[in-house]
Scaffold this active site. Structure first.
Site, mmCIF file in Angstrom:
data_model
loop_
_atom_site.group_PDB
_atom_site.id
_atom_site.type_symbol
_atom_site.label_atom_id
_atom_site.label_comp_id
_atom_site.label_asym_id
_atom_site.label_seq_id
_atom_site.Cartn_x
_atom_site.Cartn_y
_atom_site.Cartn_z
ATOM 1 N N LYS A 106 29.070 1.524 0.753
ATOM 2 C CA LYS A 106 28.807 2.820 0.127
ATOM 3 C C LYS A 106 29.053 2.694 -1.358
ATOM 4 O O LYS A 106 29.910 1.903 -1.789
ATOM 5 C CB LYS A 106 29.747 3.888 0.683
HETATM 6 N N1 GLU Z 1 23.457 7.757 3.087
HETATM 7 C C1 GLU Z 1 22.922 7.712 4.419
HETATM 8 C C2 GLU Z 1 24.050 7.651 5.437
HETATM 9 O O1 GLU Z 1 25.161 8.036 5.163
HETATM 10 C C3 GLU Z 1 21.860 6.642 4.594
HETATM 11 C C4 GLU Z 1 22.307 5.241 4.362
HETATM 12 C C5 GLU Z 1 21.150 4.233 4.358
HETATM 13 O O2 GLU Z 1 20.031 4.590 4.677
HETATM 14 O O3 GLU Z 1 21.436 3.084 4.026
HETATM 15 O O4 GLU Z 1 23.852 7.290 6.565
#
Ligand code: GLU
Length: 417
Positions: A106
């Protein structure tokens, strides 16, 4: 609210419960409870008025045993390195539950995007990516949108990374605009997946999804699409909120109209008048069948869990229910479909986008949606089965599957050197 809640503590507490069920080796438990890499960057941006402002950003990679790390980038004033770490850990389990070949990561920047111009956000994005580019890559770590970011930000990330490589690398980021190597269906994927999970859960509880009363907290990418598809599939969306507050109408709300005419207005969806105005707290406690928290973490806590009237909670956001709340909800017989299952549609279609980019071969939207639905249903069935087998709640069941897959990969690969 999320600033005052120890979300990393929450994530570690959840892992500890799964570790107990799995009788996980203590050393392995230690490995999984910590992120493999945390990068903290402070970088300057020249604002439109010529002033220099320094921003703090992070990229955290939690675990790469099952593949390159994957996870969104969040722009929000309340982010910090611990929250970003918790979100990275949840990405690891989410990808493992969906059985897609990624670890979790993240990123975030502490910024209130509303205070800055488009050009300033572009410069912030390009500088942030430049500061973290040594750990990004289509084979190592692949960002995507999250709260406060969108396809345009992903396009700037792709362009910045590509400029520095000297050639276009579409696979370094997902959630891009479709004409730059994005995937059809990606924008809607998280909300679509939330509704697949909600329909499966409703079926298991004997709730008819058609006519079911749905309340959605949050009207961003996840909440608005979930509300729209819920309504398309025959449910009655009776309550919705955005950052400014909620609205309620027991006869149902016109979701399309709210998306097309009210979201993005200064007064938000509250400018829609044929509904009762409710606070965010009241919204969560409305009488309904299905509650979809799709805003931010720690919204359902020990303070309001007792008052929840929904029969089913489907987590569109990451971490909306705290562990204390989970216990209360479970005692009340409310089924909680956990985030790492319920909102995995986004990263599942991110995976499809990445595969399409690596192959330079693009799919039709129906193919994307059909494959997404198939994976979501399969994951749901597996989690449901595990929940019954271990006589536990659905979050623990999902964690048992996810943590076990990551632990098994770690053991099989062995610990280097
Ligand atoms: N931000 C989204 C999540 O928390 C998508 C992450 C992604 O597609 O890599 O799942």
């Amino acid at each position: 609210m999320s600033t005052h809640v120890d979300v990393l503590g929450m994530a570690r507490e959840q892992l500890a419960v799964a570790a107990q069920y799995l009788e996980l080796d203590e050393g392995l438990h230690q490995v999984l409870s910590r992120p493999m890499k945390q990068l903290i960057v402070n970088f300057p941006v020249v604002l439109d008025n010529g002033e220099v402002m320094v921003f703090e950003g992070y990229r955290v990679q939690h675990n790469s045993s099952r593949g390159p790390t994957k996870g969104g980038i969040r722009y929000h004033p309340d982010v910090d390195v611990n929250e970003t770490t918790a979100l990275a850990m949840w990405m690891t389990w989410k990808c493992a539950v969906a059985n897609i070949p990624y670890g979790g990561a993240k990123g975030s920047v502490k910024v209130d995007t509303k205070q800055f111009s488009r050009r300033e956000i572009e410069k912030l994005t390009r500088r942030y990516v430049t500061e973290i580019n040594m750990i990004l890559g289509e084979r190592s770590d692949i960002p995507a949108p999250d709260i406060g970011t969108n396809a345009q930000v992903m396009a700037w990330i792709m362009d910045t990374f590509s400029m520095q490589k000297g050639y276009t690398v579409p696979g370094v980021v997902t959630g891009k605009p479709v004409d730059l190597g994005g995937s059809l269906g990606r924008v809607e994927a998280t909300g679509r997946g939330v509704i697949v999970a909600a329909e499966e859960a409703a079926k298991s509880l004997g709730i008819n999804f058609e006519g079911a009363r749905v309340v959605v907290q949050g009207f961003g990418n996840v909440g608005s699409v979930a509300a729209k598809i819920a309504a398309e599939n025959g449910a009655k969306v009776v309550g919705i909120s955005d950052a400014l507050g909620g609205i309620y109408n027991p006869n149902g709300l016109p979701v399309e109209e709210l998306i097309n005419r009210y979201s993005g207005r200064e007064g938000g969806i509250r400018e829609y008048k044929d509904a009762e105005a409710v606070s965010n707290d009241q919204l969560l406690e409305l009488d309904c069948d299905i509650l979809i928290p799709a805003a931010i973490a720690a919204q359902i806590t020990k303070d309001n869990a007792k008052k929840i009237k929904a029969k089913l909670i489907v987590e569109g956001a990451n971490g909306p229910c705290t562990p204390d709340a989970d216990h209360i909800l479970s005692d009340k017989g409310i089924l909680v479909v956990p985030d790492i299952l319920a909102n995995s549609g986004g990263v599942i279609v991110s995976y499809f986008e990445w595969v399409q980019d690596l192959q330079n071969f693009f799919w039709e939207e129906d193919q994307v949606n059909d494959r997404l639905t198939k994976i979501m249903r399969h994951s749901y069935a597996h989690v449901d089965y595990t929940m019954k087998q271990h006589k536990t709640d659905m979050r623990t069941a999902a964690l048992i599957i996810g943590v076990k897959r990551v632990a098994d990969a770690t053991i099989r690969r062995g610990i280097f050197p």
